[in-house]
Motif scaffolding. Structure first.
Motif, PDB file in Angstrom:
ATOM      1  N   TYR A  52      23.566  38.539  42.653  1.00  0.00           N
ATOM      2  CA  TYR A  52      22.364  39.498  42.888  1.00  0.00           C
ATOM      3  C   TYR A  52      22.551  40.824  42.269  1.00  0.00           C
ATOM      4  CZ  TYR A  52      21.162  36.037  46.541  1.00  0.00           C
ATOM      5  OH  TYR A  52      20.608  34.709  46.892  1.00  0.00           O
ATOM      6  N   GLY A  53      23.635  41.058  41.463  1.00  0.00           N
ATOM      7  CA  GLY A  53      23.730  42.240  40.904  1.00  0.00           C
ATOM      8  C   GLY A  53      25.155  42.417  40.064  1.00  0.00           C
ATOM      9  N   GLU A  54      25.300  43.193  39.213  1.00  0.00           N
ATOM     10  CA  GLU A  54      26.221  43.483  38.369  1.00  0.00           C
ATOM     11  C   GLU A  54      27.448  44.135  38.928  1.00  0.00           C
ATOM     12  OE1 GLU A  54      27.215  42.306  35.087  1.00  0.00           O
ATOM     13  OE2 GLU A  54      25.782  40.987  35.741  1.00  0.00           O
ATOM     14  N   THR A  55      27.148  44.958  40.089  1.00  0.00           N
ATOM     15  CA  THR A  55      28.271  45.657  40.793  1.00  0.00           C
ATOM     16  C   THR A  55      28.219  45.223  42.316  1.00  0.00           C
ATOM     17  OG1 THR A  55      27.709  47.727  39.037  1.00  0.00           O
ATOM     18  CG2 THR A  55      29.033  48.088  41.105  1.00  0.00           C
ATOM     19  N   ARG A 115      36.497  41.069  34.910  1.00  0.00           N
ATOM     20  CA  ARG A 115      36.961  40.134  33.707  1.00  0.00           C
ATOM     21  C   ARG A 115      37.960  40.821  32.871  1.00  0.00           C
ATOM     22  NH1 ARG A 115      31.065  40.488  33.317  1.00  0.00           N
ATOM     23  NH2 ARG A 115      31.219  41.905  31.445  1.00  0.00           N
ATOM     24  N   GLU A 116      37.925  42.101  32.751  1.00  0.00           N
ATOM     25  CA  GLU A 116      38.853  42.711  31.744  1.00  0.00           C
ATOM     26  C   GLU A 116      40.265  42.996  32.469  1.00  0.00           C
ATOM     27  OE1 GLU A 116      36.895  46.293  31.030  1.00  0.00           O
ATOM     28  OE2 GLU A 116      35.347  45.436  29.957  1.00  0.00           O
ATOM     29  N   LEU A 117      40.375  43.225  33.704  1.00  0.00           N
ATOM     30  CA  LEU A 117      41.816  43.452  34.351  1.00  0.00           C
ATOM     31  C   LEU A 117      42.464  42.204  35.066  1.00  0.00           C
ATOM     32  CD1 LEU A 117      41.084  46.881  35.808  1.00  0.00           C
ATOM     33  CD2 LEU A 117      41.877  46.378  33.832  1.00  0.00           C
ATOM     34  N   GLY A 118      41.447  41.208  34.999  1.00  0.00           N
ATOM     35  CA  GLY A 118      41.837  39.906  35.921  1.00  0.00           C
ATOM     36  C   GLY A 118      41.358  39.866  37.338  1.00  0.00           C
ATOM     37  N   ALA A 119      40.293  38.901  37.587  1.00  0.00           N
ATOM     38  CA  ALA A 119      39.959  38.954  38.912  1.00  0.00           C
ATOM     39  C   ALA A 119      41.046  38.750  40.007  1.00  0.00           C
ATOM     40  CB  ALA A 119      38.959  37.621  39.020  1.00  0.00           C
ATOM     41  N   GLN A 120      41.941  38.026  39.981  1.00  0.00           N
ATOM     42  CA  GLN A 120      42.825  38.220  41.288  1.00  0.00           C
ATOM     43  C   GLN A 120      43.575  39.283  41.510  1.00  0.00           C
ATOM     44  OE1 GLN A 120      42.797  35.476  43.371  1.00  0.00           O
ATOM     45  NE2 GLN A 120      43.767  36.810  44.713  1.00  0.00           N
ATOM     46  N   ALA A 121      44.038  39.879  40.177  1.00  0.00           N
ATOM     47  CA  ALA A 121      44.627  41.339  40.564  1.00  0.00           C
ATOM     48  C   ALA A 121      43.815  42.259  41.202  1.00  0.00           C
ATOM     49  CB  ALA A 121      45.135  41.638  39.288  1.00  0.00           C
ATOM     50  N   VAL A 122      42.464  42.285  40.701  1.00  0.00           N
ATOM     51  CA  VAL A 122      41.759  43.201  41.445  1.00  0.00           C
ATOM     52  C   VAL A 122      41.497  43.122  42.890  1.00  0.00           C
ATOM     53  CG1 VAL A 122      39.319  44.154  41.272  1.00  0.00           C
ATOM     54  CG2 VAL A 122      40.489  43.932  39.250  1.00  0.00           C
ATOM     55  N   ALA A 180      34.884  33.264  46.146  1.00  0.00           N
ATOM     56  CA  ALA A 180      33.452  32.733  46.507  1.00  0.00           C
ATOM     57  C   ALA A 180      32.676  33.712  46.873  1.00  0.00           C
ATOM     58  CB  ALA A 180      33.786  31.567  47.484  1.00  0.00           C
ATOM     59  N   ALA A 181      33.052  34.735  47.680  1.00  0.00           N
ATOM     60  CA  ALA A 181      32.248  35.842  48.110  1.00  0.00           C
ATOM     61  C   ALA A 181      31.700  36.660  46.796  1.00  0.00           C
ATOM     62  CB  ALA A 181      32.895  36.743  49.139  1.00  0.00           C
ATOM     63  N   MET A 182      32.776  36.934  45.988  1.00  0.00           N
ATOM     64  CA  MET A 182      32.257  37.764  44.928  1.00  0.00           C
ATOM     65  C   MET A 182      31.353  37.071  44.072  1.00  0.00           C
ATOM     66  SD  MET A 182      33.898  40.633  44.673  1.00  0.00           S
ATOM     67  CE  MET A 182      34.968  41.358  45.564  1.00  0.00           C
ATOM     68  N   VAL A 183      31.699  35.637  43.741  1.00  0.00           N
ATOM     69  CA  VAL A 183      30.495  34.909  42.966  1.00  0.00           C
ATOM     70  C   VAL A 183      29.238  34.898  43.520  1.00  0.00           C
ATOM     71  CG1 VAL A 183      29.880  32.644  42.118  1.00  0.00           C
ATOM     72  CG2 VAL A 183      32.405  33.178  41.910  1.00  0.00           C
ATOM     73  N   ASP A 235      25.855  46.594  45.265  1.00  0.00           N
ATOM     74  CA  ASP A 235      25.740  48.092  45.573  1.00  0.00           C
ATOM     75  C   ASP A 235      24.202  48.501  45.676  1.00  0.00           C
ATOM     76  OD1 ASP A 235      25.065  47.654  42.712  1.00  0.00           O
ATOM     77  OD2 ASP A 235      25.779  49.682  42.392  1.00  0.00           O
ATOM     78  N   GLN A 236      23.438  47.577  45.274  1.00  0.00           N
ATOM     79  CA  GLN A 236      21.798  48.098  45.614  1.00  0.00           C
ATOM     80  C   GLN A 236      21.277  46.860  45.970  1.00  0.00           C
ATOM     81  OE1 GLN A 236      20.678  49.251  41.502  1.00  0.00           O
ATOM     82  NE2 GLN A 236      21.547  51.044  41.743  1.00  0.00           N
ATOM     83  N   GLY A 237      19.922  46.959  46.431  1.00  0.00           N
ATOM     84  CA  GLY A 237      19.539  45.644  47.082  1.00  0.00           C
ATOM     85  C   GLY A 237      19.454  45.740  48.498  1.00  0.00           C
ATOM     86  N   GLY A 238      18.502  44.874  49.095  1.00  0.00           N
ATOM     87  CA  GLY A 238      18.183  44.923  50.522  1.00  0.00           C
ATOM     88  C   GLY A 238      18.331  43.469  50.953  1.00  0.00           C
ATOM     89  N   SER A 239      17.824  43.210  52.266  1.00  0.00           N
ATOM     90  CA  SER A 239      17.796  41.912  52.931  1.00  0.00           C
ATOM     91  C   SER A 239      19.110  41.228  53.110  1.00  0.00           C
ATOM     92  CB  SER A 239      16.656  41.045  52.515  1.00  0.00           C
ATOM     93  OG  SER A 239      15.445  41.738  52.488  1.00  0.00           O
ATOM     94  N   ALA A 240      20.253  41.933  53.077  1.00  0.00           N
ATOM     95  CA  ALA A 240      21.477  41.357  53.098  1.00  0.00           C
ATOM     96  C   ALA A 240      21.640  40.151  52.168  1.00  0.00           C
ATOM     97  CB  ALA A 240      21.733  41.013  54.478  1.00  0.00           C
ATOM     98  N   LEU A 241      20.876  40.156  50.877  1.00  0.00           N
ATOM     99  CA  LEU A 241      21.120  39.457  49.924  1.00  0.00           C
ATOM    100  C   LEU A 241      22.394  39.433  49.198  1.00  0.00           C
ATOM    101  CD1 LEU A 241      17.518  39.228  48.496  1.00  0.00           C
ATOM    102  CD2 LEU A 241      18.648  37.339  49.632  1.00  0.00           C
ATOM    103  N   GLY A 242      23.191  38.453  49.310  1.00  0.00           N
ATOM    104  CA  GLY A 242      24.404  38.370  48.180  1.00  0.00           C
ATOM    105  C   GLY A 242      25.590  38.938  49.478  1.00  0.00           C
ATOM    106  N   ALA A 243      25.011  39.247  50.645  1.00  0.00           N
ATOM    107  CA  ALA A 243      26.236  39.975  51.609  1.00  0.00           C
ATOM    108  C   ALA A 243      26.956  38.677  52.174  1.00  0.00           C
ATOM    109  CB  ALA A 243      25.460  40.716  52.601  1.00  0.00           C
ATOM    110  N   GLN A 244      28.378  38.788  52.205  1.00  0.00           N
ATOM    111  CA  GLN A 244      29.232  38.107  53.191  1.00  0.00           C
ATOM    112  C   GLN A 244      30.334  38.599  53.783  1.00  0.00           C
ATOM    113  OE1 GLN A 244      29.940  34.322  50.903  1.00  0.00           O
ATOM    114  NE2 GLN A 244      31.717  33.854  52.240  1.00  0.00           N
ATOM    115  N   VAL A 245      30.830  38.122  54.967  1.00  0.00           N
ATOM    116  CA  VAL A 245      31.993  38.655  55.690  1.00  0.00           C
ATOM    117  C   VAL A 245      32.984  37.899  55.221  1.00  0.00           C
ATOM    118  CG1 VAL A 245      32.937  39.135  57.790  1.00  0.00           C
ATOM    119  CG2 VAL A 245      30.613  39.573  57.595  1.00  0.00           C
TER     120      VAL A 245
END
Length: 318
Positions: free
Chosen positions: A175-178, A124-131, A167-170, A148-158
């Motif tokens: 499932y988490g803030e990081t 949000r602060e530095l600009g999503a596309q630049a990051v 879209a993968a970031m969204v 960065d935390q959690g299991g069962s591959a929830l939120g994981a995408q290649v």
């Protein structure tokens, strides 16, 4: 053991509640087959009063994600002086964080894919596309994006193309803030269960995982028929020994206790790459731990009955 009363904690309020309930039911049935009196408890507002009033001989934590693996429930059990199977609260907090676990194993001399960890606020602060551009420039493609935390591959995408990253970031931030962005390693995916026997961690036969699609995601993990498993994994004796060594090293380096599962990838040249460690591995009909236990010539009931006795003994020795 027949006079033992054991509470199996399953359910909870994490995204993995359904899987935890399935694990709890299977474990309870396995313990009952060993002649143990088992009660299945959810983790709700009544849990502490139940523990105080009923005082089970031991607790087995079959919770996945959230409070079941980040040390919160374990801390409560320690406060109430209730013996339990599994890793201590302090070690849970460290191993639950994937980047910390990766850093620990890399420091110990093991391979793990390069990664970067960034909170939602950075985008949000530095600009999503630049990051995102910086991530691709540094790590290359393909990537795997996961919380960065959690299991069962929830939120994981290649991610194989940079256009797929937003879209993968969204999906990950649901499932988490990081987010943990990690270089995706092609190879043979394996899961290695470690069980402590007479106080010594031992690696069970590795399970090779071959999902129908490119990633061993939540659906592939818990839907029968979407993944092929080979136990023991189709590895050379030397590579099988290496993945076992890695799993035991992760168990010891991170201060885990009783039982754990390490996920890794074996590259074509035989290099073993550490991915993550699971503190409360799944025990469902499609989970790898029961497969490894069976391949080792044992049963879930036998394994966990022994771990329960060790937990009670630890309590009595204090």
């Amino acid at each position: 053991m027949a006079d033992r009363t054991v509470a199996v904690l399953a359910g909870g309020l994490s995204h993995e509640r359904d899987v935890s309930l399935r694990s709890g039911r299977r474990l309870s049935a396995a313990l009952k087959a060993e002649g143990i009196h088992v009660e299945e408890w959810d983790t709700d507002a009544e849990l502490i009063s139940r523990l105080r009033e009923q005082r089970p001989d031991a607790v087995v934590v079959a919770l996945h994600g959230g409070e079941g693996e980040n040390g919160s429930v374990q801390a409560v059990l320690e406060l109430l002086d209730v013996p339990y199977v599994g890793t201590t609260a302090q070690a849970c907090r460290r191993a639950w964080d994937k980047p910390i676990a990766k850093a620990e194993l890399r420091q110990a001399g093991y391979h793990t894919p390069d990664w970067v960890v960034l909170p939602h606020s950075t985008f949000r602060e530095l600009g999503a596309q630049a990051v995102l551009d910086a991530i691709v420039d540094r790590l290359g493609l393909p990537l795997i994006i996961k919380p960065d935390q959690g299991g069962s591959a929830l939120g994981a995408q290649v991610v194989r193309d940079a256009s797929e990253l937003p879209a993968a970031m969204v999906g990950c931030f649901a499932y988490g803030e990081t987010v943990l962005a990690e270089r995706y390693i092609e190879g043979t995916e394996v899961a290695v269960t470690v069980v402590e026997h007479e106080g010594k961690p031992e690696a069970l036969p590795a399970v090779e995982i071959v999902p129908e699609h490119s990633i061993y995601d939540y659906t592939a993990r818990y839907t029968a028929g979407l993944t092929d498993f080979f136990t023991p994994a189709r590895l050379s004796p030397e590579t099988a020994a290496a993945v076992g060594e890695l799993a035991v090293a992760a168990h010891q380096r991170l201060g885990l206790r009783d039982v754990s599962r390490t996920d890794a990838v074996v590259q074509e040249d035989g290099t073993v790459q550490f991915l993550e460690v699971n503190l409360s591995p799944g025990l469902t009909e499609t989970s790898t731990v029961p497969m490894a236990v069976e391949a080792a010539g044992s049963s879930l009931g036998q394994i966990y009955a022994e771990l329960i006795e060790r937990a009670v003994k630890r309590r009595n020795e204090v």
